[in-house]
Design an enzyme around this catalytic site. Structure first.
Site, short mmCIF file in Angstrom:
data_model
loop_
_atom_site.label_atom_id
_atom_site.label_comp_id
_atom_site.label_asym_id
_atom_site.label_seq_id
_atom_site.Cartn_x
_atom_site.Cartn_y
_atom_site.Cartn_z
N CYS A 82 5.67 0.17 7.26
CA CYS A 82 5.26 1.05 6.31
C CYS A 82 6.52 1.59 5.41
CB CYS A 82 4.76 2.37 7.30
SG CYS A 82 4.33 3.85 6.39
N LEU A 83 6.12 1.88 4.34
CA LEU A 83 7.34 1.97 3.30
C LEU A 83 8.06 3.51 3.90
CD1 LEU A 83 5.82 1.50 -0.16
CD2 LEU A 83 7.58 -0.01 1.12
N GLY A 122 0.80 -1.04 0.25
CA GLY A 122 0.13 0.06 0.09
C GLY A 122 0.99 1.15 -0.02
N GLN A 134 3.14 9.94 0.96
CA GLN A 134 4.49 9.41 1.07
C GLN A 134 5.34 9.78 -0.07
OE1 GLN A 134 2.44 5.49 2.07
NE2 GLN A 134 4.39 5.06 3.03
N HIS A 179 -2.63 8.16 6.47
CA HIS A 179 -1.67 8.80 5.61
C HIS A 179 -2.25 10.20 5.16
CE1 HIS A 179 2.35 6.75 6.07
NE2 HIS A 179 1.59 5.58 5.64
N HIS A 205 -4.87 2.30 7.31
CA HIS A 205 -3.34 2.83 7.32
C HIS A 205 -2.94 3.76 6.29
CE1 HIS A 205 1.13 1.77 7.73
NE2 HIS A 205 1.18 2.50 6.66
N GLU A 206 -3.62 3.56 4.93
CA GLU A 206 -3.20 4.42 3.90
C GLU A 206 -4.21 5.64 4.01
OE1 GLU A 206 -0.55 3.89 2.48
OE2 GLU A 206 -0.43 1.68 2.95
C1 QAP Z 1 0.84 -0.65 4.84
O1 QAP Z 1 2.85 -1.17 4.12
C2 QAP Z 1 0.49 -1.85 5.82
O2 QAP Z 1 9.38 -1.85 6.82
C3 QAP Z 1 1.71 -0.98 3.65
O3 QAP Z 1 11.58 -2.62 4.94
C4 QAP Z 1 1.38 -2.64 6.39
O4 QAP Z 1 3.50 -1.95 2.08
C5 QAP Z 1 -0.92 -2.21 5.89
C6 QAP Z 1 7.55 -2.32 3.58
C7 QAP Z 1 0.92 -3.89 7.01
C8 QAP Z 1 -1.15 -3.27 6.60
C9 QAP Z 1 -0.39 -4.24 7.14
C10 QAP Z 1 7.79 -1.93 5.08
C11 QAP Z 1 8.62 -2.94 2.71
C12 QAP Z 1 6.25 -2.40 3.28
C13 QAP Z 1 9.05 -2.20 5.46
C14 QAP Z 1 3.95 -1.65 3.24
C15 QAP Z 1 10.33 -2.55 4.64
C16 QAP Z 1 10.02 -2.90 3.19
C17 QAP Z 1 5.24 -1.78 3.77
CO CO Z 2 2.31 3.54 5.48
#
Ligand code: QAP
Ligand code: CO
Length: 167
Positions: free
Chosen positions: A91-92, A46, A51, A137, A133-134
């Site tokens: 989170c990215l 996401g 971001q 943001h 979550h998004e």
């Molecule tokens: C949000 O998060 C989310 O730490 C999206 O080193 C996450 O795509 C919603 C990511 C979990 C619900 C559950 C995170 C990639 C990606 C990192 C992501 C990383 C590399 C996170």
């Molecule tokens: Co995020």
């Protein structure tokens, strides 16, 4: 298509409140394409426009296994939420940090699709978490904001150290 730079927590620009999209035109479709490419490259499930430092209400999500289930939400509104679930989120914008957050179990969201057409979606489980979550943001909120002060301070320190190492 282009891979966009992702803002890293605690960048103050992550606290900007996004404005609604006035018209889903070619520039918005371009933004969605670039955001999708950025999310897939990361890889992530996401990404909110906030971001990538674009303060418009645009979200891309793909929770499918084979990365062929792109979902686009423009000007999303939560019209209903129900129940609660704990999920370990990442989170990215906060790489390497995973913490449990409590959110609604199911949500109903109204949004515009890539063609500017309104739709309503009821989501549960991971998709519901991801939408919440998004959408946070877009309101200038990061999942870290839900954690204890102590955890927030530790994560800020870790991110600043990481940034110095990459600089
Ligand atoms: C949000 O998060 C989310 O730490 C999206 O080193 C996450 O795509 C919603 C990511 C979990 C619900 C559950 C995170 C990639 C990606 C990192 C992501 C990383 C590399 C996170
Ligand atoms: Co995020």
């Amino acid at each position: 298509m282009a891979i966009l730079d992702i803002l890293n927590y605690p960048d103050p620009r992550l606290y900007t409140v996004a404005k609604p999209v006035k018209e889903v035109d070619a520039s918005i479709r371009r933004l969605v394409e670039d955001m999708a490419q950025t999310m897939y490259a990361a890889p992530g499930i996401g990404l909110a426009a906030t971001q990538v430092n674009v303060h418009l209400q645009v979200i891309v999500i793909d929770i499918s296994e084979d990365k062929n289930g792109l979902q686009v939400f423009i000007n999303p509104k939560l019209v209903n939420k129900c129940g609660s679930q704990d999920y370990e989120e990442g989170c990215l914008s906060v790489p390497g940090v995973y913490e449990t957050v409590t959110r609604a179990e199911t949500v109903t969201v109204e949004a515009l699709d890539i063609n500017g057409k309104p739709f309503t979606l009821e989501a549960e489980g991971l998709l519901a978490v991801c939408i919440q979550h998004e959408m946070d943001h877009l309101q200038g909120k990061v999942f870290v904001d839900y954690l204890s002060q102590l955890k927030q301070t530790r994560i800020k320190t870790r991110m600043k150290k990481r940034q110095r190492e990459f600089a």
